[in-house]
Scaffold this motif. Structure first.
Motif, PDB file in Angstrom:
ATOM      1  N   UNK A  29       0.813  -1.224   0.000  1.00 28.69           N
ATOM      2  CA  UNK A  29       0.000   0.000   0.000  1.00 28.69           C
ATOM      3  C   UNK A  29       0.839   1.263   0.000  1.00 28.69           C
ATOM      4  N   UNK A  30       2.077   1.153   0.483  1.00 29.58           N
ATOM      5  CA  UNK A  30       2.874   2.372   0.699  1.00 29.58           C
ATOM      6  C   UNK A  30       4.151   2.406  -0.139  1.00 29.58           C
ATOM      7  N   UNK A  31       4.200   1.640  -1.196  1.00 24.72           N
ATOM      8  CA  UNK A  31       5.378   1.699  -2.062  1.00 24.72           C
ATOM      9  C   UNK A  31       5.617   3.142  -2.513  1.00 24.72           C
ATOM     10  N   UNK A  32       6.845   3.627  -2.437  1.00 22.86           N
ATOM     11  CA  UNK A  32       7.119   5.005  -2.879  1.00 22.86           C
ATOM     12  C   UNK A  32       6.772   5.219  -4.353  1.00 22.86           C
ATOM     13  N   UNK A  33       6.820   4.122  -5.122  1.00 26.47           N
ATOM     14  CA  UNK A  33       6.491   4.251  -6.544  1.00 26.47           C
ATOM     15  C   UNK A  33       5.035   4.661  -6.755  1.00 26.47           C
ATOM     16  N   UNK A  34       4.148   4.302  -5.812  1.00 27.11           N
ATOM     17  CA  UNK A  34       2.739   4.665  -5.963  1.00 27.11           C
ATOM     18  C   UNK A  34       2.568   6.181  -5.924  1.00 27.11           C
ATOM     19  N   UNK A  35       3.212   6.817  -4.948  1.00 29.95           N
ATOM     20  CA  UNK A  35       3.155   8.278  -4.872  1.00 29.95           C
ATOM     21  C   UNK A  35       3.860   8.902  -6.072  1.00 29.95           C
ATOM     22  N   UNK A  39       2.109  11.470  -8.697  1.00 32.24           N
ATOM     23  CA  UNK A  39       2.686  12.788  -8.978  1.00 32.24           C
ATOM     24  C   UNK A  39       3.091  12.895 -10.444  1.00 32.24           C
ATOM     25  N   UNK A  40       3.652  11.804 -10.974  1.00 35.61           N
ATOM     26  CA  UNK A  40       4.087  11.809 -12.369  1.00 35.61           C
ATOM     27  C   UNK A  40       2.922  11.944 -13.334  1.00 35.61           C
ATOM     28  N   UNK A  41       1.821  11.246 -13.044  1.00 36.48           N
ATOM     29  CA  UNK A  41       0.648  11.340 -13.916  1.00 36.48           C
ATOM     30  C   UNK A  41       0.053  12.747 -13.870  1.00 36.48           C
ATOM     31  N   UNK A  42       0.103  13.374 -12.700  1.00 32.46           N
ATOM     32  CA  UNK A  42      -0.361  14.760 -12.595  1.00 32.46           C
ATOM     33  C   UNK A  42       0.516  15.668 -13.447  1.00 32.46           C
ATOM     34  N   UNK A  43       1.833  15.440 -13.382  1.00 33.38           N
ATOM     35  CA  UNK A  43       2.759  16.240 -14.184  1.00 33.38           C
ATOM     36  C   UNK A  43       2.500  16.035 -15.670  1.00 33.38           C
ATOM     37  N   UNK A 142       6.281  11.306 -19.274  1.00 29.21           N
ATOM     38  CA  UNK A 142       5.691   9.999 -19.592  1.00 29.21           C
ATOM     39  C   UNK A 142       6.705   8.880 -19.386  1.00 29.21           C
ATOM     40  N   UNK A 143       7.957   9.132 -19.739  1.00 24.23           N
ATOM     41  CA  UNK A 143       9.001   8.123 -19.554  1.00 24.23           C
ATOM     42  C   UNK A 143       9.236   7.860 -18.065  1.00 24.23           C
ATOM     43  N   UNK A 144       9.202   8.921 -17.263  1.00 22.48           N
ATOM     44  CA  UNK A 144       9.400   8.757 -15.820  1.00 22.48           C
ATOM     45  C   UNK A 144       8.256   7.960 -15.200  1.00 22.48           C
ATOM     46  N   UNK A 145       7.033   8.224 -15.651  1.00 26.24           N
ATOM     47  CA  UNK A 145       5.887   7.458 -15.146  1.00 26.24           C
ATOM     48  C   UNK A 145       6.005   5.991 -15.554  1.00 26.24           C
ATOM     49  N   UNK A 146       6.395   5.750 -16.797  1.00 34.15           N
ATOM     50  CA  UNK A 146       6.543   4.377 -17.275  1.00 34.15           C
ATOM     51  C   UNK A 146       7.601   3.625 -16.468  1.00 34.15           C
ATOM     52  N   UNK A 147       8.693   4.310 -16.141  1.00 29.33           N
ATOM     53  CA  UNK A 147       9.752   3.687 -15.345  1.00 29.33           C
ATOM     54  C   UNK A 147       9.256   3.374 -13.934  1.00 29.33           C
ATOM     55  N   UNK A 148       8.490   4.305 -13.347  1.00 31.86           N
ATOM     56  CA  UNK A 148       7.946   4.081 -12.002  1.00 31.86           C
ATOM     57  C   UNK A 148       6.947   2.934 -12.007  1.00 31.86           C
ATOM     58  N   UNK A 149       6.145   2.838 -13.054  1.00 30.51           N
ATOM     59  CA  UNK A 149       5.183   1.734 -13.164  1.00 30.51           C
ATOM     60  C   UNK A 149       5.917   0.395 -13.262  1.00 30.51           C
ATOM     61  N   UNK A 156       5.565  -5.304  -6.817  1.00 32.09           N
ATOM     62  CA  UNK A 156       4.331  -6.060  -6.585  1.00 32.09           C
ATOM     63  C   UNK A 156       4.563  -7.555  -6.800  1.00 32.09           C
ATOM     64  N   UNK A 157       5.315  -7.875  -7.822  1.00 32.78           N
ATOM     65  CA  UNK A 157       5.593  -9.281  -8.119  1.00 32.78           C
ATOM     66  C   UNK A 157       6.321  -9.946  -6.962  1.00 32.78           C
ATOM     67  N   UNK A 158       7.340  -9.266  -6.434  1.00 30.43           N
ATOM     68  CA  UNK A 158       8.090  -9.816  -5.295  1.00 30.43           C
ATOM     69  C   UNK A 158       7.207  -9.931  -4.062  1.00 30.43           C
TER      70      UNK A 158
END
Length: 245
Positions: A29-35, A39-43, A142-149, A156-158
């Motif tokens: 629930x609290x992975x830093x990638x989620x935030x 933020x990236x999608x907002x940007x 968009x590239x930064x968001x893709x990398x975070x995803x 999530x897999x781990x």
């Protein structure tokens, strides 16, 4: 409630598994990638809106430039017609004077229109550069968001692998406990987060509070198969040689 001491001690294994399951769920629930993704999608949205704004302004300027060029062509065509009329020699002196005055007006009008056109074209060039820069910013966001995803999905897999293993461990542990003890454990865990903990050095391993002397004496006097709960947090207190009793 009664339960064999050995069975009570196995509650610590179950509590350890549940603790890891809780940590895994919290981590998910609290992975830093989620935030970072939020933020990236907002940007990305902001950059795209900015790009649309620039492109709209550029499109408006293109129409204005086209209108200005058309008007210049109209002035030039009229000037050419007047000059041909003068050159034909078919006009009288008054008409000639009028045409000459009109030509002067047309020349001034053409110069003003051309100056305006030059300014518009400079603005259009600046907007073109803005569009390129903003487009590059969109691509970067968009590239930064893709990398975070990608990082989120890998995490999530781990975490899902860990959760699946601990779920298997839990399923194997559950048959070891009598139903009343397991129900008590689950009820306490649901409300307090920890169902059972080691009583170590007279301290509850769940809430970390040290038991008072009277409580310790009561626990000492209790039969080994008596199920003891912490008066503060309700967790089942598992007694071992580390309990300091």
């Amino acid at each position: 409630m009664k339960a064999e001491p050995a069975v009570q001690r196995q509650l610590l294994e179950l509590a350890k598994v549940d603790a890891e399951l809780s940590r895994t769920a919290h981590r998910r629930r609290t992975l830093p990638e989620l935030a970072e993704i939020d933020a990236g999608e907002k940007t990305v949205r902001e950059r795209r809106d900015a790009l649309v704004s620039v492109e709209t302004a550029a499109s408006d300027l293109d129409r204005e430039i086209a209108r200005q060029e058309k008007e210049i062509e109209s002035v030039r065509a009229r000037e050419e017609r007047d000059r041909k009329l003068l050159a034909s020699g078919s006009v009288n002196s008054k008409q000639m004077t009028d045409i000459e005055h009109e030509l002067q007006s047309l020349e001034r009008r053409q110069r003003a229109l051309e100056d305006d056109l030059l300014e518009l074209m400079e603005q259009r060039e600046a907007l073109g550069l803005d569009a390129q820069r903003t487009g590059a910013e969109v691509d970067k966001a968009e590239a930064e968001v893709a990398a975070a995803i990608a990082r989120r999905d890998e995490a999530f897999k781990d975490l899902d692998t860990t959760r699946a293993r601990r779920d298997e461990d839990r399923v194997k542990l559950l048959p070891r406990f009598p139903e009343p003890l397991l129900k008590l454990y689950e009820r306490v865990r649901e409300h307090k987060g920890i169902g059972a903990a080691l009583l170590r050095a007279r301290r509850c391993g769940a809430c970390q509070l040290e038991l008072d002397r009277n409580t310790v004496n009561e626990i000492k006097a209790a039969p080994e198969d008596e199920v003891i709960q912490c008066e503060n947090c309700g967790a089942i207190l598992v007694r071992t040689l580390e309990s300091g009793l």
